[in-house]
Design an enzyme around this catalytic site. Structure first.
Site, PDB file in Angstrom:
ATOM      1  N   VAL A   8       0.841  -1.194   0.000  1.00  0.00           N
ATOM      2  CA  VAL A   8       0.000   0.000   0.000  1.00  0.00           C
ATOM      3  C   VAL A   8       0.878   1.248   0.000  1.00  0.00           C
ATOM      4  O   VAL A   8       1.842   1.354   0.773  1.00  0.00           O
ATOM      5  CB  VAL A   8      -0.930   0.011   1.241  1.00  0.00           C
ATOM      6  N   ASP A  29     -11.492 -10.378   9.257  1.00  0.00           N
ATOM      7  CA  ASP A  29     -10.181 -10.235   9.912  1.00  0.00           C
ATOM      8  C   ASP A  29     -10.118  -8.913  10.682  1.00  0.00           C
ATOM      9  O   ASP A  29      -9.323  -8.030  10.354  1.00  0.00           O
ATOM     10  CB  ASP A  29      -9.072 -10.303   8.858  1.00  0.00           C
TER      11      ASP A  29
END
Length: 545
Positions: free
Chosen positions: A137, A286
């Protein structure tokens, strides 16, 4: 077997790499125990021979890359299959990989954007904000000033993952064929679950759609935030989302220093997560501390939505029964839900009833520690040989993770206190006229299918009766009340057959009684008889006790 089952395939090179890692970690005994044969000799010495096998397995999985790390993470949730020393070792799995250099990943991002990132964005940070085994990212700013994050797949990762999944699928099928004991753990189902999860993560557009679907479920709720997806800049390999600014939950004083109310944020986060599960049927799979943020205004931000879970209507009903059983301290109701969930028909119901009573005694009163309760539930399943479906294990792991995050925000957090009103709301929703009508329509469709199949089923049954090939397999898990069970089953079969025969026998009379009745097909009446048999079989216990 490992050296030959794909010896002529395109994955031979990758197979040799895997074998070398397994040999180096001294896992030959484990491979043999799985029924996969022996590792070839001459692949190198054993690293860390004094470490226990679970720890050596963890290190091997980390060395083998994202597919094996993900497999280990899935197995770490399977306390119903693996003992605690294995699950605790696998829980420490980390995909510790260096970021891809800008020289490697930059051209890929430019290809998907259709131009150099420095031209598309007002600002673009070439140094990754975060890096994982599948994607990394970067932080950027749109030309209108909006802060965003740009998530990009690692080049070549799809090819490696596809090869590993093919190898694991072959290995799982071989294990299931060779070892009846391990076949009970359903290795092929575990690999299918792994493949589905990874292939979703390899398509970043799926993450974007997950994000929008969850945001739509919370439309109008300003206390819950999801990233905005910028589709005009996104593809399957690059995802551009709004930057969600917040503080990771931790007991380090940062949340209080920012003037935020950790207790209120914990309640809002838990309420949002339970609503995803019990009401909407789509949840963040998650929710670890890095993916759930405390935001200004005591809001809760959910990020990194590449992994989501889905809960169908039937499963939500079972979950509501499960939560209600725990809240009410009803061991019998809990045992009934677990039997519904079990994938293994060979259950010792007496042991299960005793185990659920003990579980209720530990967790059915006062505040609930979800992480501890989930651990005890998995241990109970393992001891009672109760194999749970993969989707449920994923859900329970997510619930335990979310509970741990909430306790970082509020040490006094009580999941039951938050769950009670949601359970009542969800149960009221299930008996609302619209919900009942929808389920009735579904039942009508299913019944129609039964009626259509009934003539063929009846013919098959009669044919086997004529040939003497119909057999009944009765298994008793214990001697207690065995005679009563057999008598009850025999009586139930007798009543069902008599009524079915009566229904079939009166069909000619009915068909002579008038034009309206004459229009009723004999097949439909036969189907009705089959349905009567089924209903009586299911409800027989209540009538015959």
């Amino acid at each position: 077997m490992l050296t030959t089952f794909l010896a002529a395939s395109r994955d031979r090179k990758r197979l040799q790499e895997i074998l070398a890692v397994l040999a180096r970690m001294g896992l030959g005994t484990l491979v043999q125990r799985l029924g996969l044969g022996a590792l070839p000799r001459g692949l190198g010495g054993t690293a860390a021979p004094d470490l226990p096998m679970p720890e050596r397995t963890r290190r091997a999985l980390e060395s083998l890359g994202p597919v094996f790390v993900k497999l280990g993470q899935i197995l770490s949730t399977r306390g119903d299959l693996l003992p605690p020393d294995w699950t605790s070792a696998l829980e420490r799995l980390q995909a510790d990989v260096p970021p891809v250099s800008w020289e490697t990943i930059g051209p890929r991002i430019a290809e998907d954007l259709g131009a150099d990132p420095m031209e598309v964005f007002a600002q673009f940070d070439r140094t990754p904000l975060a890096a994982g085994s599948i994607a990394q990212v970067h932080r950027a700013r749109l030309k209108d000033g909006t802060l965003v994050v740009v998530k990009a797949l690692r080049p070549g990762i799809k090819r490696t993952i596809d090869a590993d999944l093919r190898l694991l699928a072959h290995a799982a099928a071989e294990v299931e064929r060779r070892s009846p004991e391990i076949a009970r753990f359903r290795p092929r189902e575990i690999v299918r679950h792994l493949a589905g999860a990874l292939r979703e993560e390899l398509d970043l557009a799926v993450e974007g759609r997950n994000c929008e679907a969850l945001a739509a479920n919370f439309e109008g709720d300003e206390t819950v935030v999801f990233p905005q997806v910028h589709w005009e800049l996104s593809t399957e390999r690059v995802l551009v989302q709004g930057f969600v600014e917040g503080i990771r939950p931790a007991r380090d004083g940062r949340i209080e220093a920012a003037g935020l109310d950790g207790r209120l944020i914990a309640r809002r986060g838990a309420d949002a997560f339970l609503r995803m599960v019990l009401v909407d049927g789509l949840f963040h799979a998650d929710p670890h501390p890095g993916n759930l943020l405390a935001m200004a205004g005591n809001r809760v931000g959910f990020i990194d939505l590449g992994s989501v879970g889905r809960v169908g209507d039937k499963r939500r009903g079972q979950l509501l029964r499960f939560v209600r059983a725990v809240v009410r301290g009803d061991g019998a109701a809990l045992s009934s839900v677990l039997v519904d969930w079990s994938l293994d028909g060979d259950l010792d119901l007496g042991s299960l009833d005793a185990a659920t009573d003990a579980f209720i005694a530990r967790h059915g009163s006062g505040s609930l520690d979800l992480a501890r309760a989930v651990g005890d539930l998995m241990a109970m399943a393992r001891e009672c040989r109760l194999t749970l479906p993969s989707d449920l294990v994923l859900l329970f792991k997510a619930l335990a993770t979310a509970d741990g995050v909430m306790k970082r925000l509020d040490p006094t957090f009580d999941a039951i206190d938050v769950a009670k009103p949601l359970v009542l709301e969800a149960m009221r929703g299930r008996i609302a006229p619209r919900a009942l009508r929808r389920r009735a329509e579904g039942m009508a469709i299913e019944l129609g299918g039964v009626l259509e199949d009934a003539p063929s089923l009846v013919k098959l049954l009669l044919n086997r009766l004529r040939r003497g090939r119909l057999s009944v397999d009765i298994r008793l898990s214990g001697t207690e009340d065995a005679t009563k069970r057999i008598e009850r089953a025999a009586a139930r079969i007798a009543i069902a057959i008599v009524i079915a025969a009566f229904a079939l026998g009166i069909s000619p009379t009915l068909m002579e009684s008038g034009p309206t009745i004459r229009e009723v097909p004999a097949a439909a009446l036969a189907g009705l008889a089959v349905v009567i048999v089924g209903v009586l079989w299911l409800a027989g216990d209540r009538f015959l006790r």
